[in-house]
Scaffold this active site. Structure first.
Site, PDB file in Angstrom:
ATOM      1  N   ASN A  10      -6.164  -2.326  -0.708  1.00 41.48           N
ATOM      2  CA  ASN A  10      -6.469  -0.900  -0.582  1.00 41.48           C
ATOM      3  C   ASN A  10      -7.182  -0.437  -1.855  1.00 41.48           C
ATOM      4  O   ASN A  10      -6.633  -0.576  -2.960  1.00 41.48           O
ATOM      5  CB  ASN A  10      -5.173  -0.122  -0.369  1.00 41.48           C
ATOM      6  CG  ASN A  10      -5.409   1.346  -0.092  1.00 41.48           C
ATOM      7  OD1 ASN A  10      -6.213   1.988  -0.759  1.00 41.48           O
ATOM      8  ND2 ASN A  10      -4.705   1.899   0.879  1.00 41.48           N
ATOM      9  N   HIS A  13      -7.517   3.992  -4.942  1.00 44.40           N
ATOM     10  CA  HIS A  13      -7.314   4.556  -6.274  1.00 44.40           C
ATOM     11  C   HIS A  13      -8.433   4.214  -7.254  1.00 44.40           C
ATOM     12  O   HIS A  13      -8.467   4.765  -8.358  1.00 44.40           O
ATOM     13  CB  HIS A  13      -5.930   4.203  -6.794  1.00 44.40           C
ATOM     14  CG  HIS A  13      -4.866   4.850  -5.949  1.00 44.40           C
ATOM     15  ND1 HIS A  13      -4.772   6.220  -5.824  1.00 44.40           N
ATOM     16  CD2 HIS A  13      -3.912   4.329  -5.147  1.00 44.40           C
ATOM     17  CE1 HIS A  13      -3.775   6.516  -4.992  1.00 44.40           C
ATOM     18  NE2 HIS A  13      -3.253   5.385  -4.568  1.00 44.40           N
ATOM     19  N   HIS A  46      -8.012   4.816   2.876  1.00 42.58           N
ATOM     20  CA  HIS A  46      -7.405   5.972   3.544  1.00 42.58           C
ATOM     21  C   HIS A  46      -8.301   7.190   3.321  1.00 42.58           C
ATOM     22  O   HIS A  46      -8.424   7.687   2.207  1.00 42.58           O
ATOM     23  CB  HIS A  46      -6.007   6.215   2.953  1.00 42.58           C
ATOM     24  CG  HIS A  46      -5.250   7.318   3.624  1.00 42.58           C
ATOM     25  ND1 HIS A  46      -3.952   7.636   3.278  1.00 42.58           N
ATOM     26  CD2 HIS A  46      -5.584   8.188   4.609  1.00 42.58           C
ATOM     27  CE1 HIS A  46      -3.532   8.641   4.032  1.00 42.58           C
ATOM     28  NE2 HIS A  46      -4.516   8.994   4.839  1.00 42.58           N
ATOM     29  N   ARG A  48      -8.347  10.690   3.531  1.00 40.38           N
ATOM     30  CA  ARG A  48      -7.424  11.816   3.690  1.00 40.38           C
ATOM     31  C   ARG A  48      -8.163  13.078   4.099  1.00 40.38           C
ATOM     32  O   ARG A  48      -9.346  13.243   3.806  1.00 40.38           O
ATOM     33  CB  ARG A  48      -6.661  12.060   2.382  1.00 40.38           C
ATOM     34  CG  ARG A  48      -5.520  11.087   2.159  1.00 40.38           C
ATOM     35  CD  ARG A  48      -4.755  11.426   0.892  1.00 40.38           C
ATOM     36  NE  ARG A  48      -3.530  10.649   0.788  1.00 40.38           N
ATOM     37  CZ  ARG A  48      -2.348  11.042   1.239  1.00 40.38           C
ATOM     38  NH1 ARG A  48      -2.233  12.222   1.823  1.00 40.38           N
ATOM     39  NH2 ARG A  48      -1.276  10.273   1.105  1.00 40.38           N
ATOM     40  N   ARG A  52      -9.129  13.531  -1.226  1.00 45.39           N
ATOM     41  CA  ARG A  52      -8.726  13.471  -2.633  1.00 45.39           C
ATOM     42  C   ARG A  52      -9.177  12.178  -3.326  1.00 45.39           C
ATOM     43  O   ARG A  52      -9.218  12.131  -4.555  1.00 45.39           O
ATOM     44  CB  ARG A  52      -7.210  13.611  -2.776  1.00 45.39           C
ATOM     45  CG  ARG A  52      -6.410  12.437  -2.240  1.00 45.39           C
ATOM     46  CD  ARG A  52      -4.921  12.604  -2.457  1.00 45.39           C
ATOM     47  NE  ARG A  52      -4.381  13.699  -1.674  1.00 45.39           N
ATOM     48  CZ  ARG A  52      -3.073  13.921  -1.539  1.00 45.39           C
ATOM     49  NH1 ARG A  52      -2.202  13.136  -2.143  1.00 45.39           N
ATOM     50  NH2 ARG A  52      -2.632  14.922  -0.803  1.00 45.39           N
ATOM     51  N   THR A 104       1.695   8.510   0.724  1.00 43.55           N
ATOM     52  CA  THR A 104       2.399   8.494   2.000  1.00 43.55           C
ATOM     53  C   THR A 104       3.886   8.271   1.757  1.00 43.55           C
ATOM     54  O   THR A 104       4.275   7.305   1.112  1.00 43.55           O
ATOM     55  CB  THR A 104       1.835   7.374   2.908  1.00 43.55           C
ATOM     56  OG1 THR A 104       0.427   7.576   3.031  1.00 43.55           O
ATOM     57  CG2 THR A 104       2.483   7.416   4.275  1.00 43.55           C
ATOM     58  N   GLU A 154       2.470  -1.553  11.178  1.00 39.65           N
ATOM     59  CA  GLU A 154       2.631  -1.840   9.757  1.00 39.65           C
ATOM     60  C   GLU A 154       3.946  -1.221   9.323  1.00 39.65           C
ATOM     61  O   GLU A 154       4.132   0.000   9.402  1.00 39.65           O
ATOM     62  CB  GLU A 154       1.469  -1.287   8.936  1.00 39.65           C
ATOM     63  CG  GLU A 154       1.624  -1.588   7.446  1.00 39.65           C
ATOM     64  CD  GLU A 154       0.391  -1.275   6.619  1.00 39.65           C
ATOM     65  OE1 GLU A 154       0.547  -1.081   5.397  1.00 39.65           O
ATOM     66  OE2 GLU A 154      -0.727  -1.228   7.193  1.00 39.65           O
ATOM     67  N   HIS A 193       3.312  -0.857   1.215  1.00 35.99           N
ATOM     68  CA  HIS A 193       3.656   0.326   0.432  1.00 35.99           C
ATOM     69  C   HIS A 193       4.628  -0.062  -0.689  1.00 35.99           C
ATOM     70  O   HIS A 193       5.722  -0.539  -0.441  1.00 35.99           O
ATOM     71  CB  HIS A 193       4.259   1.470   1.252  1.00 35.99           C
ATOM     72  CG  HIS A 193       4.061   2.809   0.596  1.00 35.99           C
ATOM     73  ND1 HIS A 193       2.868   3.508   0.663  1.00 35.99           N
ATOM     74  CD2 HIS A 193       4.866   3.552  -0.179  1.00 35.99           C
ATOM     75  CE1 HIS A 193       2.960   4.632  -0.026  1.00 35.99           C
ATOM     76  NE2 HIS A 193       4.165   4.675  -0.552  1.00 35.99           N
TER      77      HIS A 193
END
Length: 242
Positions: A10, A13, A46, A48, A52, A104, A154, A193
């Site tokens: 992912n 960030h 992701h 959003r 963001r 999340t 998931e 996660h």
């Protein structure tokens, strides 16, 4: 021999850091391509509702440039459905989303939102987008995923990740039982996660889990060792668990 466990990286960030200053550096697409070179089997991003971190332009570039599958994480909204149908990522993982949350915070209530989710899942599947539901390791949620026709779930590992090592056994059992139940019903099992090289081994060792999606830790660790090294270390930890 156990099947090789896939790693989805992912890159949200990287975009978080970019957006802190504005402009276009660091580029999350460049990070995604580096991740592929380091052994990522797929890229997760992701989009959003408040944009963001990942932006619409990022998704367009990822869909066009990636040599590996793109997994679009999305809220169950008509806006996000339209974006997914326009870009046709390989997979769309439907996640819960609240504007005020930092990340999340738990799994999607697929059972409680069944009527709302059903047309979204049907439209994504009709467009040949593989649908995944990000859920808690709970029998009721797996049953809802089965009835919705979602080919993938998931499992949310955040609760497991944030417990101390001595407190994890009960949550690990929930995850293990949920993975077995989903796989028994023909659903492919992913997990993610809060996973790090320190806590990934028990999750990676669950035989029914086919893919882990990991982001925040890898981007953070990249500050110290570089992105390629961080991904290779995670890949080695996952392989060792199998």
């Amino acid at each position: 021999m156990n099947e090789r466990l896939r790693l989805g990286v992912n890159i949200d960030h990287v975009a978080t850091i970019r957006n802190a200053r504005g402009g276009d550096y660091p580029d999350p697409v460049r990070a995604a391509l580096l991740a592929c070179q380091a052994g990522a089997d797929g890229i997760t991003a992701h989009l959003r509702e408040d944009r963001r971190h990942i932006t619409d332009f990022d998704i367009a570039r990822l869909a066009a440039e990636l040599p590996v599958p793109l997994n679009l994480e999305m809220a169950a909204t008509n806006e996000m459905l339209g974006i997914a149908l326009r870009h046709r990522p390989n997979a769309a993982c439907i996640v819960p989303e609240r504007r005020e949350e930092r990340t999340t915070e738990g799994g999607l209530d697929a059972a409680g939102q069944f009527a709302h989710l059903q047309p979204l899942v049907e439209q994504l599947r009709s467009a040949n987008v593989r649908v995944s539901l990000f859920i808690e390791p709970d029998e009721r949620q797996i049953d809802a995923a089965l009835r919705l026709g979602a080919p993938v779930v998931e499992l949310h590992t955040g609760r497991f990740a944030h417990l101390s090592e001595g407190e994890r056994s009960q949550e690990l059992k929930r995850l293990t039982d949920a993975a077995a139940l989903a796989a028994k019903n023909g659903i492919e099992v992913h997990a993610g996660h809060g996973l790090t090289t320190d806590n990934v081994t028990p999750i990676a060792a669950i035989p029914q889990v086919r893919e882990l999606n990991i982001g925040h830790y890898l981007i953070g660790e990249a500050i110290f060792v570089g992105l390629e090294a961080a991904i290779r270390q995670m890949r080695a930890a996952m392989d060792h668990a199998r």
